[in-house]
Write a protein that holds these residues in place. Sequence first.
Motif, mmCIF file in Angstrom:
data_model
loop_
_atom_site.group_PDB
_atom_site.id
_atom_site.type_symbol
_atom_site.label_atom_id
_atom_site.label_comp_id
_atom_site.label_asym_id
_atom_site.label_seq_id
_atom_site.Cartn_x
_atom_site.Cartn_y
_atom_site.Cartn_z
ATOM 1 N N ASP A 148 0.619 -1.266 0.031
ATOM 2 C CA ASP A 148 -0.065 0.096 0.022
ATOM 3 C C ASP A 148 0.808 1.216 -0.049
ATOM 4 O O ASP A 148 1.918 1.313 0.322
ATOM 5 C CB ASP A 148 -0.854 -0.197 1.390
ATOM 6 N N ASP A 149 0.354 2.368 -0.215
ATOM 7 C CA ASP A 149 1.183 3.695 -0.492
ATOM 8 C C ASP A 149 2.302 3.553 -1.200
ATOM 9 O O ASP A 149 3.381 4.091 -0.551
ATOM 10 C CB ASP A 149 1.289 4.150 1.095
ATOM 11 N N GLU A 178 -4.423 4.654 -6.560
ATOM 12 C CA GLU A 178 -5.544 4.929 -5.442
ATOM 13 C C GLU A 178 -5.648 6.574 -5.762
ATOM 14 O O GLU A 178 -4.610 7.281 -5.940
ATOM 15 C CB GLU A 178 -5.272 4.193 -4.217
HETATM 16 CA CA CA Z 1 -3.282 3.583 0.374
#
Ligand code: CA
Length: 717
Positions: A596-597, A654
């Motif tokens: 993620d990220d 995202e």
């Molecule tokens: Ca994220």
Amino acid sequence: MLQSSYNYSLVAVSLLIASLASYTALDFAGRISSIGKDPSRIYWLLGGTCAMGLGIWSMHFVGMLAFSLPIVLGYDLAITAYSLLIALLSSYFALSVMARDAASWPRLICSGTALGVGIASMHYTGMAAMRMSPSIEYTPSVFLLSLAIAVSASIAALRISSTLRSRPYKLMWLPRMAAAVVMGLAITGMHYTGMEAANFPIGSICGAASGIDAHWLAVTVIVATMSILVIALVLSVVDARMEAHTGAFNRSLRIANERLQYQATHDALTGLPNRMLLSERIQHAIAAAERTNNRFAVYFIDLDGFKAINDTLGHTVGDALLKELADRLKATVRKEDIVARLGGDEFVIMVENIPDISMAAHIAEKLFNCFKAEFNLMGAGAGSGGMGISPSIGISLYPDNGATMEVLLRHADAAMYEVKASGRNNYLFFESSMNVASMRTIEIQRSMRTAIKDRQFFIHYQPKFDCNGLVSGAEALLRWQHPRLGLISPAEFITIAERSGQIIEIGYWVIEEVCKQLNEWAASGQETVKVAVNLSQIQLRAPNLVEEVLALTTRFGIAPSMMMFEITESVAMQNAEETMKTVAKLQGAGFDLAIDDFGTGYSSLSYLQQFAVRQLKVDRTFVNRLSESDPKALSVVAAIINLAHSLNMEVVAEGVETQSQHAILKGMQCDQVQGYLMAKPLSNEEFSKLMRRQGRCAFDFGGSKISAGEPVTASAH
Ligand code: CA
Ligand code: C2E
Ligand code: CA
């Protein structure tokens, strides 16, 4: 003079009666004084008066009967009765004096003299009952001697009874017996000395000779007196027994009460005062400090990562740690300072008489040093060796940081949270700037404890779309509807939950909810997609994470391929070796993983390769910057996508909010997109609707978007 003689067995009986009467008197005096102001006192006093008065009088009478002259003797009934009255009055007087508190010598002498004179007048009145004619001639010196004996014996008796009374009633019968014999001897001594003083001239006639028959009188008086004295004593002993029983009962009641009181004011685990006693003590300290113009300090200690220890190593280990810490803290401060446990891993210490802040800091340093040595928890099954734990300590001072207990505690708590926020393992004094921000944090942390139980959490599902505009997955995002603070963002409360360790419990709740939801969707025949759940670093470190997750999926009949987990890049790289093991275990169990990220941390390519995760999620800060005018952002995202593809990973962008961002990503062969442009996080019903509609229409990149709260409408293309 007439030659007198004595019946010695009656003399012995008279001595016995005198001693018994003395014993009764002493016993009753003790009882009366131990009763205090109880209403039953008067009965004991009257009963004692009768027993003692009768005893003294009958001693005298038996003594008289033991005496004989060569003429017939008798006793005048009225005068005899009068002598009995004197005996009773003197006894009443003596008993009430004896039952009073220890008397001073002058008072003892006065009352002893009165009593002695009373006894002597009873004696000589009794003698007068013989109505001798001519009158008895008394030898003055012997008469005075008898009076002196009566007075000194009385003083001695009063004195003895006052010393006996200061001892416990139960233990006194032996010394009381000895004292009674002494008194008995003194009383009989007075009597027979008095008799010695009496001279009966030759030719004397007893005027009362025709009165009562002396022999039967002796027997009657002796029997009656002895029975009265014995009954009185038995009554007294029985009553004392009963009182002892009541006393024992009262004692056990008191002990039980004390224990209850202790339980209500102390923590069961550590035996430290609890919040209730602490607030009482702080109130006192405030009052004292106000009077003396002094300062005191309140230290709020919270352990860093204690919940994780409890969750991973078990409560026995956690409890052992808390107990040892309680001992250390107590040993660090003075006896008069208070160390309290508020529950969980929160301790509060109050130290009075603090002259200035440097002293308070010195004590904080000492408390801080309590944590330097490792905790030896071998006995609690923590494995070999000790365990280290660090504290976050917040300090508030009275009156500087607050005038009431609530404010002082709240401010110490706020300072403690500031320590937590700035990296833990430290102590800080309260500052007014800490107030607002920490107050909210404190409230969030506190109310989080009951949020699951009170059903304040729920989950939104944000769809991920593939390049054809079809829903390819969903991300489960936690929501908290707080009763007072409204909807709180996970961005705010997840970090707090991580700090307090509550994230573990909450995290499992999220997984359980997702399992339930997947199960429900499948049961209703609806097409489902893989749901991604976020895992924080604390969750990842829980040693039995994989087992717990598998237990949940099994319970709800969910195949691991229906779920995946997202871990942030920084978490994955921070502790790569460790994380890799857990990741491998999750993958081995059949779960996919996403980083993620991505782009915000510093990834090591080699690690990324070894992780072999399914997805890379490009952080939304890069996606945000995507435009033709920002070539740097373009090249970074393009590089990430190429890298991921070369490692056989899918790329998810995202935070896609605009058409142009979407177009650029599509042009870069980005596999999936997630963002407000396509859909906001949706409630489960909205997500179902979207899935049902999907059969008929995919997301239209050129037009409408789907967002929470809006009805999902099919677009015309
Ligand atoms: Ca994220
Ligand atoms: P995240 O994993 O990066 O989740 C994506 C966040 O971006 C979500 O915020 C989502 O609502 C938001 N978002 C989605 N599309 C857009 C968009 O187009 N523009 C913008 N500006 N934002 C968008 P949210 O729901 O507030 O979650 C914040 C963070 O909280 C998450 O970041 C995640 O790290 C954490 N989180 C959320 N739920 C959980 C959970 O169940 N467990 C754990 N451990 N962490 C969670
Ligand atoms: Ca995420």
